[in-house]
Scaffold this active site. Structure first.
Site, short mmCIF file in Angstrom:
data_model
loop_
_atom_site.label_atom_id
_atom_site.label_comp_id
_atom_site.label_asym_id
_atom_site.label_seq_id
_atom_site.Cartn_x
_atom_site.Cartn_y
_atom_site.Cartn_z
N ARG A 234 73.07 40.15 -1.23
CA ARG A 234 72.51 38.91 -0.70
C ARG A 234 71.95 38.13 -1.89
NH1 ARG A 234 75.19 39.55 3.11
NH2 ARG A 234 74.61 39.78 5.29
N GLU A 263 72.82 29.57 -0.55
CA GLU A 263 74.22 29.37 -0.14
C GLU A 263 74.35 28.70 1.22
OE1 GLU A 263 75.55 33.56 -0.05
OE2 GLU A 263 75.86 33.28 2.10
N HIS A 295 81.01 33.88 -0.77
CA HIS A 295 80.75 34.87 0.28
C HIS A 295 82.05 35.27 0.99
CE1 HIS A 295 77.13 36.56 2.62
NE2 HIS A 295 78.18 37.35 2.82
P1 NAD Z 1 73.78 50.20 3.98
O1 NAD Z 1 72.62 50.02 4.91
O2 NAD Z 1 74.83 51.21 4.30
O3 NAD Z 1 73.22 50.57 2.50
C1 NAD Z 1 72.16 49.94 1.87
C2 NAD Z 1 71.55 50.94 0.89
O4 NAD Z 1 70.56 50.26 0.11
C3 NAD Z 1 70.86 52.13 1.58
O5 NAD Z 1 71.35 53.34 1.04
C4 NAD Z 1 69.40 51.91 1.27
O6 NAD Z 1 68.67 53.14 1.12
C5 NAD Z 1 69.49 51.15 -0.06
N1 NAD Z 1 68.26 50.46 -0.42
C6 NAD Z 1 67.30 49.96 0.38
N2 NAD Z 1 66.31 49.43 -0.38
C7 NAD Z 1 66.68 49.61 -1.67
C8 NAD Z 1 66.07 49.28 -2.91
N3 NAD Z 1 64.87 48.69 -2.97
N4 NAD Z 1 66.72 49.59 -4.04
C9 NAD Z 1 67.91 50.23 -3.99
N5 NAD Z 1 68.53 50.56 -2.85
C10 NAD Z 1 67.92 50.26 -1.71
O7 NAD Z 1 74.39 48.77 3.77
P2 NAD Z 1 75.87 48.38 3.28
O8 NAD Z 1 76.78 48.32 4.44
O9 NAD Z 1 76.24 49.23 2.10
O10 NAD Z 1 75.62 46.87 2.82
C11 NAD Z 1 74.75 46.56 1.74
C12 NAD Z 1 74.48 45.08 1.74
O11 NAD Z 1 75.68 44.37 1.39
C13 NAD Z 1 74.11 44.50 3.12
O12 NAD Z 1 72.73 44.63 3.37
C14 NAD Z 1 74.53 43.08 3.01
O13 NAD Z 1 73.43 42.30 2.57
C15 NAD Z 1 75.61 43.07 1.92
N6 NAD Z 1 76.94 42.68 2.43
C16 NAD Z 1 77.61 41.67 1.83
C17 NAD Z 1 78.87 41.29 2.29
C18 NAD Z 1 79.66 40.19 1.62
O14 NAD Z 1 80.65 39.71 2.22
N7 NAD Z 1 79.32 39.77 0.42
C19 NAD Z 1 79.42 41.95 3.38
C20 NAD Z 1 78.72 43.01 3.98
C21 NAD Z 1 77.47 43.38 3.49
#
Ligand code: NAD
Length: 334
Positions: A234, A263, A295
């Site tokens: 994000r 964005e 995105h």
């Molecule tokens: P997920 O919930 O499976 O994993 C997130 C991980 O981040 C978890 O393991 C959590 O413990 C960790 N985390 C939490 N706080 C943290 C910190 N302070 N420092 C380090 N790690 C921390 O989520 P995911 O499915 O892997 O997605 C991750 C992120 O990717 C989503 O939250 C979303 O914002 C983003 N995303 C972007 C797109 C895109 O099109 N660009 C698409 C999907 C998701």
């Protein structure tokens, strides 16, 4: 259920209609973004379906609830744009699509890395102009480099696996280490150590109050000089102004972004005939060592199919059992 679907693009309609078999739910498509000024358009709906830049804050939720909306279904994994505490207070359920395709985002993340490393974006333009010089296109072998993955949830773990396939040594930072990553040889270290030791830093944590501007001037100062920074999580996980200073000083060697703090006013629209008013974003676009995509990391056939199918399942489960299939509760913020 009658559902007001916000921020609808033609592809959303196509995939949702295909998943909404027998027209079980009445999907009312709106191109509008959901925000306080547009919440009135949900009138008559029991649920709203939203995307990453819809604003589902306390004010919007209050307006939605007063119109009879009982469910917010997100067509995405992240839920930083929803005030979960307010939803809880108002008795509005929230659901998301937790893991539609981590591969889609992970593969796009690595595409950004490869493009920046081998300067494919510049080579493409050069060759089309009849310029076949290699000067300025020098890259490095990914094999043997160290990559730091911040957040090893579904997407980060997938990125780690791909990078290990390249022969990178993978460091990670996550308050909840992933057992499979540990088993595969990913080394968990504190964030400052990851920043200091990584040639590539890639961000995959959710946006929370704790991760807002996680990569700020202090974090950039800790990074290896000339390291590559990638953000497909994000936008606000990085402080864009600090990153621009890092690029200017050479502290950051290259930057790949699929997300940007501001964005919501830019992405998912064709603004090619307009003057961009956001000077910070416009500055980003001037660097030769920056690649920005709007995105699109999630944007694959497979991911859109899974998003649409899970969204419909969330609606159907709520309709029949009063609870969506993948609820997001206020406890997730803890
Ligand atoms: P997920 O919930 O499976 O994993 C997130 C991980 O981040 C978890 O393991 C959590 O413990 C960790 N985390 C939490 N706080 C943290 C910190 N302070 N420092 C380090 N790690 C921390 O989520 P995911 O499915 O892997 O997605 C991750 C992120 O990717 C989503 O939250 C979303 O914002 C983003 N995303 C972007 C797109 C895109 O099109 N660009 C698409 C999907 C998701």
């Amino acid at each position: 259920m009658h559902v007001a679907v916000y921020s609808t693009q033609p592809y959303d309609r196509r995939f949702l209609d295909a998943a909404n078999t027998a027209g079980r739910h009445r999907l009312r498509y709106l191109e509008l973004k959901l925000e306080a000024s547009t919440a009135v358009t949900a009138a008559g709906a029991q649920a709203v379906c939203v995307f990453v830049n819809d604003r589902v804050d306390a004010e919007v939720l209050t307006r939605l609830a007063s119109q009879g909306v009982r469910l917010v279904v997100l067509r995405c994994a992240g839920f930083n744009n929803v005030d979960l505490a307010a939803a809880d207070r108002l008795g509005v359920s929230v659901a998301r699509v937790p893991d539609y395709s981590p591969h889609a985002i992970a593969e796009h993340t690595v595409a950004l890395m490869l493009a920046l490393n081998r300067k494919t974006h510049r080579a493409y333009a050069r060759v089309r102009e009849g310029n076949f010089s290699l000067e300025g296109l020098l890259g490095f072998d990914m094999h043997g480099r160290s990559a730091g993955v911040v957040g090893t949830g579904k997407i980060g773990a997938c990125v780690a696996r791909i990078l290990q396939g390249f022969g990178c040594s993978v460091l990670a930072f996550d308050p909840r280490p992933d057992q499979a990553c540990l088993g595969a040889g990913v080394r968990y270290v504190p964030l400052p150590e990851l920043l200091a030791a990584s040639d590539i830093v890639t961000l995959h944590c959710p946006l929370t109050p704790q991760t807002r501007h996680l990569i700020d001037a202090a974090a950039i100062a800790r990074m290896r000089r000339g390291a590559m920074l990638i953000n497909t999580s994000r936008g606000a996980v990085i402080d864009t102004r600090a990153v621009i200073e890092g690029l200017k000083s050479g502290g950051i060697g290259s930057l790949g972004l699929d997300v940007y703090e501001e964005e919501a006013d830019l992405f998912f629209r064709d603004l090619s005939a307009q003057v961009i008013q956001d000077d910070v974003f416009a500055r980003l676009l001037t660097f030769p060592n920056v690649v920005v995509t709007a995105h699109q990391a999630f944007f694959t056939e497979d991911a859109l199919t899974a998003i649409a199918e899970t969204t419909i399942r969330n609606l159907s489960a709520f309709e029949t059992g009063g609870r969506p299939l993948h609820p997001v509760s206020v406890e997730r913020l803890a």
